[in-house]
Design an enzyme around this catalytic site. Structure first.
Site, PDB file in Angstrom:
ATOM      1  CG  HIS A  70      27.534 -62.819 126.404  1.00 40.23           C
ATOM      2  ND1 HIS A  70      27.184 -63.725 127.382  1.00 40.23           N
ATOM      3  CD2 HIS A  70      26.410 -62.631 125.661  1.00 40.23           C
ATOM      4  CE1 HIS A  70      25.923 -64.074 127.228  1.00 40.23           C
ATOM      5  NE2 HIS A  70      25.417 -63.423 126.194  1.00 40.23           N
ATOM      6  CG  ASN A 144      22.470 -67.093 128.104  1.00 39.36           C
ATOM      7  OD1 ASN A 144      23.641 -66.883 127.829  1.00 39.36           O
ATOM      8  ND2 ASN A 144      21.484 -66.342 127.669  1.00 39.36           N
ATOM      9  CE1 TYR A 358      24.785 -65.539 118.438  1.00 38.64           C
ATOM     10  CE2 TYR A 358      26.707 -65.883 119.806  1.00 38.64           C
ATOM     11  CZ  TYR A 358      25.358 -65.628 119.686  1.00 38.64           C
ATOM     12  OH  TYR A 358      24.598 -65.448 120.803  1.00 38.64           O
TER      13      TYR A 358
HETATM   14 FE1  HDE Z   1      24.317 -64.052 121.911  1.00 30.89          FE
HETATM   15  N1  HDE Z   1      25.726 -62.912 120.990  1.00 30.89           N
HETATM   16  N2  HDE Z   1      22.906 -63.238 120.713  1.00 30.89           N
HETATM   17  N3  HDE Z   1      22.832 -65.047 122.916  1.00 30.89           N
HETATM   18  N4  HDE Z   1      25.667 -64.836 123.128  1.00 30.89           N
HETATM   19  C1  HDE Z   1      27.032 -62.913 121.300  1.00 30.89           C
HETATM   20  O1  HDE Z   1      28.782 -63.051 119.750  1.00 30.89           O
HETATM   21  C2  HDE Z   1      23.143 -62.548 119.585  1.00 30.89           C
HETATM   22  C3  HDE Z   1      21.506 -65.029 122.633  1.00 30.89           C
HETATM   23  C4  HDE Z   1      25.477 -65.821 124.042  1.00 30.89           C
HETATM   24  O2  HDE Z   1      31.643 -66.277 125.515  1.00 30.89           O
HETATM   25  C5  HDE Z   1      27.868 -62.147 120.312  1.00 30.89           C
HETATM   26  O3  HDE Z   1      30.969 -63.570 119.840  1.00 30.89           O
HETATM   27  C6  HDE Z   1      21.903 -62.285 118.894  1.00 30.89           C
HETATM   28  C7  HDE Z   1      20.825 -66.091 123.321  1.00 30.89           C
HETATM   29  C8  HDE Z   1      26.715 -66.116 124.718  1.00 30.89           C
HETATM   30  O4  HDE Z   1      32.238 -65.511 123.567  1.00 30.89           O
HETATM   31  C9  HDE Z   1      26.841 -61.706 119.257  1.00 30.89           C
HETATM   32  C10 HDE Z   1      20.921 -62.831 119.666  1.00 30.89           C
HETATM   33  C11 HDE Z   1      21.792 -66.742 124.031  1.00 30.89           C
HETATM   34  C12 HDE Z   1      27.659 -65.270 124.145  1.00 30.89           C
HETATM   35  C13 HDE Z   1      25.548 -62.257 119.828  1.00 30.89           C
HETATM   36  C14 HDE Z   1      21.557 -63.438 120.800  1.00 30.89           C
HETATM   37  C15 HDE Z   1      23.038 -66.072 123.768  1.00 30.89           C
HETATM   38  C16 HDE Z   1      26.976 -64.492 123.149  1.00 30.89           C
HETATM   39  C17 HDE Z   1      28.725 -61.079 120.899  1.00 30.89           C
HETATM   40  C18 HDE Z   1      19.420 -62.785 119.442  1.00 30.89           C
HETATM   41  C19 HDE Z   1      21.629 -67.925 124.974  1.00 30.89           C
HETATM   42  C20 HDE Z   1      29.120 -65.138 124.539  1.00 30.89           C
HETATM   43  C21 HDE Z   1      30.153 -61.590 120.804  1.00 30.89           C
HETATM   44  C22 HDE Z   1      18.970 -63.636 118.446  1.00 30.89           C
HETATM   45  C23 HDE Z   1      21.185 -69.122 124.325  1.00 30.89           C
HETATM   46  C24 HDE Z   1      29.999 -66.109 123.854  1.00 30.89           C
HETATM   47  C25 HDE Z   1      30.057 -62.839 120.105  1.00 30.89           C
HETATM   48  C26 HDE Z   1      31.415 -65.967 124.353  1.00 30.89           C
HETATM   49  C27 HDE Z   1      27.607 -63.558 122.334  1.00 30.89           C
HETATM   50  C28 HDE Z   1      24.395 -62.117 119.185  1.00 30.89           C
HETATM   51  C29 HDE Z   1      20.813 -64.070 121.837  1.00 30.89           C
HETATM   52  C30 HDE Z   1      24.264 -66.508 124.388  1.00 30.89           C
HETATM   53  C31 HDE Z   1      26.798 -60.237 118.953  1.00 30.89           C
HETATM   54  C32 HDE Z   1      21.757 -61.544 117.598  1.00 30.89           C
HETATM   55  C33 HDE Z   1      19.344 -66.438 123.221  1.00 30.89           C
HETATM   56  C34 HDE Z   1      26.937 -67.136 125.831  1.00 30.89           C
HETATM   57  O5  HDE Z   1      27.103 -62.299 118.023  1.00 30.89           O
END
Ligand code: HDE
Length: 693
Positions: A70, A144, A358
């Site tokens: 993202h 999402n 996060y």
């Molecule tokens: Fe994320 N995801 N994600 N994700 N995600 C990040 O956090 C992660 C997942 C989502 O505009 C990171 O601050 C893991 C699902 C959004 O700043 C990080 C897993 C969904 C955003 C991270 C998921 C998301 C992130 C990278 C698997 C939808 C952007 C930077 C369990 C429900 C937020 C940050 C923004 C961002 C990890 C899966 C949505 C690395 C480990 C499912 C919208 O922490």
């Protein structure tokens, strides 16, 4: 004193008045910010120059690590207004107060796979992360625009992302999934098949952030003030309606305007056309969870709206762009574990993993534990605790009590500091947990194809064709035949017609065997009409944009009528002309242009109109940007308004003989009204029968 042109090496600034004097970061006034201190006019430069060294030092450290996923995103401020309070279900402050209660929000939209500078129209999931600044702390729904996810267990996430992003040896491809690594991983992960249907659909190429839904994805818990809990899924429903672009358009938009989505959001808000979403909740209890065909803890499944209706409880309005992109959009730190009393987690293993990830990622990106002191992350309610120190600490406890328990307080003249409060504080819902310590995926997560099929059969025929085209395109970029075959083997478990069309599109000589499913799919789930974009079109042109291509001699009456009609419909117009100065109309008036034709291909607009005088219509019939403007609009099933004078262009663009109901003569009786009524349909999909081989 005369101001000098500093680029030519002069030293003397005219001293500005008052506060406007430039200073160093330490506040010392600066006399010259353009010339390094030197020994003599021709150098060498002196290390002694603390002003120059501070400037360069700060510049060298301007970047922070981009988000690992993202990275490319856009943030906006707004307000959530509660329209249907639900205190019986949750004590969460923004949802249980008075009707009309307002809570400030910050929203960041994003793509997932591309780096920070990647184009906006990648085929990808879009992030839809909302931070509510409630009076009981920050609550983040980090969702999402697609309600399911690729994987069921957080431990697979690094593999998924490694496979999707650039290959480590060559550093490409960027911001796309059409490559071997991605489809290799996916074809070996049957749990991804439902999500694959969504990303191959038009949902993965939205027309704008404003025209997409948002989903919390996981099942969460609502807890009321009696401690009673219900399951809940969160939905954001755009009041603007849903809309996507075509793949051929997306590819061209990426070239013409890689910032298309962020520009769209910025421009809509600056124009006062504030986008709105209703917050919807699907609430259900243990009984429903028991009866439902799938496990509600499995993030690869939806609960169809037809089974559990979406109740709209409030509206979010985005009405302010950021003042500074870095300070706000780049530094905002969303965390799934940011919940407030009244909201609780479930045991969804994906959510549980995210709750660790996060917080961890913010430490890396923002450089220390005090990222909550940055204004965009700071709660807008009192914050009291004994945490202290660390990098960039802005707020430290005052007085001597920085621990608990302590016996400072009454009579000592000292503050004892805050105390935890079991009545007001966050209490985890009491869930009985027991089990054998093991690394195992629940049996109840084993169905991977039923809802994939349900999604596919819920699409219109046009949308289904787009899905077939999309998967054919993606797999055509995959070099290894066995990966392509494996994917066709999965699609056979979803829909045989889809698999047949895909195999034909890939030119497979033989149909691969279906992949053996972990559990036999349920073949008769009914279609869920809510899943189609086209079946749920907005039926209005409001918030959409007409590209009006004008050249000299254009009929002034037609132009004025068209401008008035678009305004009445709540739409926007961009004037395009052969020169940026504009075009002279038939009544001798000059209409200024917003764009020159070669910088404004029709892919940037929802519908187009071409209005010119006779001479211009003949003159531009060999002009490539003009021909592309018309022929692309036609190929992308757009409504086209024209006047007879431009027929030479339409003929040379090879569309005149195919003219259909989507092409409207604006000069004919009632032409402008007819055109605007049709434009509310956004696209003339029937045309695809002609334009698709
Ligand atoms: Fe994320 N995801 N994600 N994700 N995600 C990040 O956090 C992660 C997942 C989502 O505009 C990171 O601050 C893991 C699902 C959004 O700043 C990080 C897993 C969904 C955003 C991270 C998921 C998301 C992130 C990278 C698997 C939808 C952007 C930077 C369990 C429900 C937020 C940050 C923004 C961002 C990890 C899966 C949505 C690395 C480990 C499912 C919208 O922490």
């Amino acid at each position: 004193m005369q101001r000098l042109d500093l680029s030519k090496g002069g030293a003397n600034h005219q001293k500005p008045e008052g506060d406007a004097v430039m200073t160093t970061a330490q506040g010392a006034p600066v006399s010259d910010d353009q010339n390094w201190l030197k020994a003599g006019a021709r150098g060498p430069s002196l290390l002694e120059d603390q002003v120059a060294r501070e400037k360069i030092f700060h510049f060298d450290h301007e970047r922070i690590p981009e988000r690992v996923v993202h990275a490319r995103g856009y943030g906006v401020h707004g307000t959530f207004e509660l329209t249907d309070p639900i205190p019986d279900l949750t004590r969460a402050a923004p949802l249980s107060g008075e009707k009309g209660k307002k809570t400030p929000v910050f929203v960041r939209f994003s793509t997932v796979a591309g780096n920070k500078g990647s184009p906006d129209l990648a085929r990808d999931v879009r992030g839809f992360a909302v931070k509510f600044y409630t009076e009981e702390g920050n609550w983040d729904i980090v969702g999402n625009n697609i309600p399911v996810f690729f994987i069921q267990d957080a431990m697979k996430f690094p593999d998924l992302i490694h496979a999707a992003k650039s290959a480590p040896d060559r550093g490409f491809p960027q911001a796309q999934t059409a490559h071997d690594n991605f489809w290799d991983f996916i074809s070996l992960s049957p749990e991804a098949m439902h999500m694959v249907m969504w990303i191959m659909s038009d949902r993965a190429i939205p027309r704008s952030f404003r025209f997409m839904e948002g989903f919390g994805v996981h099942t969460f818990r609502f807890v009321n003030d009696k401690g009673q809990a219900h399951f809940v899924k969160f939905h954001w429903k755009p009041r603007q309606g849903l809309q996507s672009v075509l793949w051929n358009e997306a590819v061209k938009i990426n070239g013409a305007d890689p910032d298309y989505h962020r520009r769209d959001m910025w421009a809509a808000i600056e124009a006062g056309d504030f986008p709105q979403w209703d917050l919807g909740v699907q609430v259900f209890d243990d009984d429903f969870a028991e009866r439902f065909d799938f496990d509600v803890l499995d993030a690869t499944k939806i609960i169809p709206e037809e089974l559990v209706p979406v109740r709209r409880i409030g509206t979010m309005t985005l009405d302010a762009n950021v003042d500074n992109f870095f300070a706000e959009t780049e530094q905002v730190a969303f965390c799934t574990q940011n919940v407030v009393p009244g909201i609780d987690f479930t045991e969804d293993p994906l959510l549980q993993g995210r709750n660790f990830s996060y917080l961890d990622t913010q430490l890396k990106r923002l450089g220390g534990p005090n990222f909550t002191h940055i204004p965009v992350n700071a709660p807008r309610c009192p914050v009291r605790h004994f945490q202290q120190d660390g990098h960039m600490a802005m707020h430290n406890p005052t007085g001597r009590a920085n621990y608990e328990p302590n016996s400072w307080g009454e009579g000592t003249g000292e503050e004892r500091g805050p105390r935890a409060c079991p009545m007001r504080g966050f209490v985890s819902h009491e869930v009985v947990v027991q089990g054998v310590k093991q690394r195992e995926r629940s049996e109840t997560f084993a169905d991977h194809y039923s809802q994939a099929r349900q999604f596919y059969i819920s699409q219109t025929a046009v949308e289904q064709r787009h899905m077939v085209d999309a998967l054919t395109f993606e797999l055509s970029k995959v070099g290894r035949m066995d990966i392509r075959q494996r994917m066709v083997g999965h699609v056979r478990n979803i829909d045989e017609d889809f698999a047949g069309a895909l195999a034909a599109g890939l030119g497979l000589a033989q149909m691969p065997e279906p992949v053996a499913p972990a559990r036999a799919p349920i073949a008769d789930l009914p279609p869920s009409p809510a899943l189609s974009i086209q079946a749920n079109g907005p039926g209005k042109f409001a918030s959409r944009k007409l590209g009006l291509y004008l050249a000299d001699g254009a009929d002034a009456r037609v132009v004025q009528a068209l401008l008035a009609a678009v305004k009445k419909a709540g739409g926007m117009v961009e004037i395009i002309a052969p020169h940026i100065a504009g075009a002279w109309l038939s009544d001798g008036s000059l209409v200024e242009a917003d764009q020159k034709i070669d910088g404004a291909p029709s892919v940037l607009y929802d519908c187009v109109a071409i209005v010119m005088g006779k001479e211009a219509g003949q003159r531009f019939n060999a002009d490539k940007p003009s021909l592309d403007f018309a022929s692309d609009a036609f190929a992308h099933a757009k409504f086209i308004g024209y006047v007879p004078q431009v027929l030479p262009i339409l003929e040379c663009a090879a569309i005149a003989k195919w003219m259909d109901d989507g092409c409207v003569d604006l000069a004919a009786e009632g032409g402008v009204d007819t055109f605007m009524t049709r434009c509310a349909g956004l696209r003339h999909w029937d045309r695809e029968a002609v334009t698709r081989a």
